[in-house]
Design a protein around this motif. Structure first.
Motif, PDB file in Angstrom:
ATOM      1  N   MET A 228     -14.949  31.602  32.107  1.00 28.48           N
ATOM      2  CA  MET A 228     -14.573  30.601  31.135  1.00 28.48           C
ATOM      3  C   MET A 228     -13.329  31.079  30.394  1.00 28.48           C
ATOM      4  SD  MET A 228     -17.559  31.011  28.315  1.00 28.48           S
ATOM      5  CE  MET A 228     -17.786  32.561  27.521  1.00 28.48           C
ATOM      6  N   LYS A 229     -12.503  30.134  30.014  1.00 30.31           N
ATOM      7  CA  LYS A 229     -11.251  30.468  29.355  1.00 30.31           C
ATOM      8  C   LYS A 229     -11.403  30.290  27.844  1.00 30.31           C
ATOM      9  CE  LYS A 229      -7.642  29.368  31.544  1.00 30.31           C
ATOM     10  NZ  LYS A 229      -6.540  28.682  32.212  1.00 30.31           N
ATOM     11  N   VAL A 230     -11.044  31.336  27.093  1.00 33.77           N
ATOM     12  CA  VAL A 230     -11.113  31.297  25.634  1.00 33.77           C
ATOM     13  C   VAL A 230      -9.711  31.497  25.082  1.00 33.77           C
ATOM     14  CG1 VAL A 230     -12.090  32.361  23.568  1.00 33.77           C
ATOM     15  CG2 VAL A 230     -13.466  32.213  25.648  1.00 33.77           C
ATOM     16  N   SER A 231      -9.348  30.665  24.104  1.00 32.28           N
ATOM     17  CA  SER A 231      -8.041  30.756  23.472  1.00 32.28           C
ATOM     18  C   SER A 231      -8.202  31.064  21.990  1.00 32.28           C
ATOM     19  CB  SER A 231      -7.285  29.437  23.612  1.00 32.28           C
ATOM     20  OG  SER A 231      -7.102  29.113  24.955  1.00 32.28           O
ATOM     21  N   ILE A 232      -7.240  31.791  21.458  1.00 33.30           N
ATOM     22  CA  ILE A 232      -7.197  32.114  20.032  1.00 33.30           C
ATOM     23  C   ILE A 232      -5.999  31.392  19.424  1.00 33.30           C
ATOM     24  CG2 ILE A 232      -6.759  33.944  18.353  1.00 33.30           C
ATOM     25  CD1 ILE A 232      -8.190  35.875  20.237  1.00 33.30           C
ATOM     26  N   ILE A 233      -6.234  30.746  18.295  1.00 33.04           N
ATOM     27  CA  ILE A 233      -5.160  30.127  17.519  1.00 33.04           C
ATOM     28  C   ILE A 233      -5.103  30.875  16.190  1.00 33.04           C
ATOM     29  CG2 ILE A 233      -4.251  27.994  16.526  1.00 33.04           C
ATOM     30  CD1 ILE A 233      -6.051  26.529  18.588  1.00 33.04           C
ATOM     31  N   PRO A 234      -4.303  31.947  16.129  1.00 37.54           N
ATOM     32  CA  PRO A 234      -4.314  32.813  14.946  1.00 37.54           C
ATOM     33  C   PRO A 234      -3.924  32.104  13.649  1.00 37.54           C
ATOM     34  CG  PRO A 234      -2.570  33.452  16.456  1.00 37.54           C
ATOM     35  CD  PRO A 234      -3.372  32.404  17.137  1.00 37.54           C
ATOM     36  N   GLU A 235      -3.128  31.047  13.738  1.00 40.42           N
ATOM     37  CA  GLU A 235      -2.712  30.315  12.549  1.00 40.42           C
ATOM     38  C   GLU A 235      -3.890  29.654  11.836  1.00 40.42           C
ATOM     39  OE1 GLU A 235      -1.395  29.566  15.700  1.00 40.42           O
ATOM     40  OE2 GLU A 235       0.337  30.880  15.469  1.00 40.42           O
ATOM     41  N   ARG A 236      -4.963  29.419  12.551  1.00 44.19           N
ATOM     42  CA  ARG A 236      -6.163  28.789  11.975  1.00 44.19           C
ATOM     43  C   ARG A 236      -7.145  29.810  11.399  1.00 44.19           C
ATOM     44  NH1 ARG A 236      -7.998  24.246  16.391  1.00 44.19           N
ATOM     45  NH2 ARG A 236      -6.101  22.996  16.322  1.00 44.19           N
ATOM     46  N   CYS A 237      -7.014  31.058  11.776  1.00 46.47           N
ATOM     47  CA  CYS A 237      -7.986  32.090  11.396  1.00 46.47           C
ATOM     48  C   CYS A 237      -7.915  32.390   9.893  1.00 46.47           C
ATOM     49  CB  CYS A 237      -7.728  33.363  12.197  1.00 46.47           C
ATOM     50  SG  CYS A 237      -8.919  34.687  11.858  1.00 46.47           S
TER      51      CYS A 237
ATOM     52  N   ASP B  48      -3.525  41.875  24.004  1.00 43.28           N
ATOM     53  CA  ASP B  48      -2.809  41.182  22.938  1.00 43.28           C
ATOM     54  C   ASP B  48      -2.498  39.731  23.305  1.00 43.28           C
ATOM     55  OD1 ASP B  48      -0.933  41.683  24.886  1.00 43.28           O
ATOM     56  OD2 ASP B  48       0.560  42.541  23.540  1.00 43.28           O
ATOM     57  N   LYS B  49      -3.077  39.248  24.394  1.00 45.84           N
ATOM     58  CA  LYS B  49      -2.894  37.858  24.810  1.00 45.84           C
ATOM     59  C   LYS B  49      -3.661  36.926  23.880  1.00 45.84           C
ATOM     60  CE  LYS B  49      -2.361  39.062  29.646  1.00 45.84           C
ATOM     61  NZ  LYS B  49      -2.910  38.896  30.994  1.00 45.84           N
ATOM     62  N   ARG B  50      -3.240  35.680  23.843  1.00 45.16           N
ATOM     63  CA  ARG B  50      -3.928  34.671  23.034  1.00 45.16           C
ATOM     64  C   ARG B  50      -4.915  33.848  23.849  1.00 45.16           C
ATOM     65  NH1 ARG B  50       0.133  32.085  18.611  1.00 45.16           N
ATOM     66  NH2 ARG B  50       0.674  34.042  17.590  1.00 45.16           N
ATOM     67  N   GLN B  51      -4.903  34.059  25.157  1.00 45.67           N
ATOM     68  CA  GLN B  51      -5.823  33.351  26.032  1.00 45.67           C
ATOM     69  C   GLN B  51      -6.355  34.336  27.064  1.00 45.67           C
ATOM     70  OE1 GLN B  51      -4.452  30.259  28.908  1.00 45.67           O
ATOM     71  NE2 GLN B  51      -5.547  28.912  27.486  1.00 45.67           N
ATOM     72  N   GLN B  52      -7.647  34.235  27.351  1.00 46.72           N
ATOM     73  CA  GLN B  52      -8.243  35.185  28.281  1.00 46.72           C
ATOM     74  C   GLN B  52      -9.376  34.518  29.043  1.00 46.72           C
ATOM     75  OE1 GLN B  52      -9.352  38.800  26.300  1.00 46.72           O
ATOM     76  NE2 GLN B  52      -9.830  39.844  28.178  1.00 46.72           N
ATOM     77  N   ASP B  53      -9.484  34.851  30.334  1.00 44.31           N
ATOM     78  CA  ASP B  53     -10.634  34.430  31.126  1.00 44.31           C
ATOM     79  C   ASP B  53     -11.735  35.454  30.918  1.00 44.31           C
ATOM     80  OD1 ASP B  53      -9.720  32.056  32.373  1.00 44.31           O
ATOM     81  OD2 ASP B  53      -8.489  33.252  33.727  1.00 44.31           O
TER      82      ASP B  53
END
Length: 64
Positions: free
Chosen positions: A1-10, A37-42
């Motif tokens: 599954m692919k998970v993304s981080i949106i640091p601006e929302r954290c 340090d990626k913003r998206q990871q499987d």
């Protein structure tokens, strides 16, 4: 599954790391992945990761 981080929302509440060790924080307390340090990871399917994504109060984590 692919998970993304949106640091601006954290807001650095700490819930995601409480639920799953794949999440960590940078020096400012903003969520990052532990191993990259990626913003998206499987990532492998995991109930802990899904819970972390669902419980994020600002939707800084997305499940694609």
């Amino acid at each position: 599954m692919k998970v993304s981080i949106i640091p601006e929302r954290c807001i650095a509440c700490g819930l995601c790391q409480t639920y799953s060790s794949v999440f960590d924080y940078d020096d400012d307390g903003i969520v990052v992945f532990s191993q990259t340090d990626k913003r998206q990871q499987d990532l492998p399917h995991s109930p802990d990761i899904i819970k972390a994504v669902k419980e994020c109060p600002t939707k800084a984590l997305l499940l694609d």
